[in-house]
Design a protein around this motif. Structure first.
Motif: not given
Length: 215
Positions: A165-182
């Motif tokens: 769950v920690i890994g999932l939350a971390s990855g999903a947070a990162g994916a949303t953040i990269i969505g602000l750049h990509c």
């Protein structure tokens, strides 16, 4: 062992006990939000915001994927925080429904790939690809660290599930953040390169974190 010996043993054990202040959910939420925000600020400071977002908004597909992945991350983070609270019979599975909703993205990408394999390969190779993947993983580390520290002091009953769950939350947070750049609005690109950040982070959390979440 007589009754007096048992009483002495209990008294001796009780003398070593120290009161522990209850964990406050609001503090865990604050840590997680700050980790998410710090990752976004750092990424945008280093690499900049996508041009269409700076001009006023994302295309519909990018917006939909952003909120689906954000919901997955928020649900996983909430479940991780609840694992750090005392209680019997708590339900930590709410994040699974958000994951099922987010799976609509790779499923739709798969259907597109089946319909036009050459276009799918081109879409997978084009854009920021590995750049998005690596930045997506790195950008979520603040959320992962916040949740890890929260659960490290709580020793969850299922370290393996906590790692997932920690890994999932971390990855999903990162994916949303990269969505602000990509700025790549292709569904296959989003599902492959942004989605892989979620998958890799979840697997890494499961493999690495459980040993550190035990007392």
């Amino acid at each position: 062992m007589n009754e007096g010996s048992i009483d002495n043993l209990i008294d001796g054990l009780a003398d070593e006990l120290k009161p522990v202040p209850p964990k406050k959910m609001a503090r865990g939420l604050l840590w997680t939000a700050l980790g998410w925000l710090a990752g976004a600020i750092l990424l945008l400071w280093l690499y900049g915001m996508r041009h269409d977002l700076a001009a006023g908004g994302m295309p519909a597909l990018s917006m939909l994927s952003f909120w689906l992945i954000a919901a997955t991350g928020a649900a996983a983070a909430w479940s991780a925080l609840r694992m750090g609270l005392p209680g019997v019979g708590r339900d930590y599975n709410g994040w699974r429904w958000a994951v099922l909703a987010a799976l609509s993205l790779p499923l739709a990408a798969l259907l597109l790939a089946v319909g036009d394999g050459h276009a799918a390969m081109d879409a997978a190779r084009n854009g920021l690809d590995a750049h998005c993947l690596s930045l997506g993983i790195a950008s979520g580390l603040g959320v992962g660290a916040a949740l890890f520290l929260w659960l490290k002091s709580a020793a969850p009953t299922s370290p393996a599930r906590a790692g997932w769950v920690i890994g999932l939350a971390s990855g999903a947070a990162g994916a949303t953040i990269i969505g602000l750049h990509c700025a790549d609005d292709d569904l296959i690109h989003i599902a492959l390169w942004h989605g892989l950040a979620v998958v890799i982070s979840a697997v890494a959390g499961r493999l690495i974190l459980p040993r550190f979440l035990r007392w």
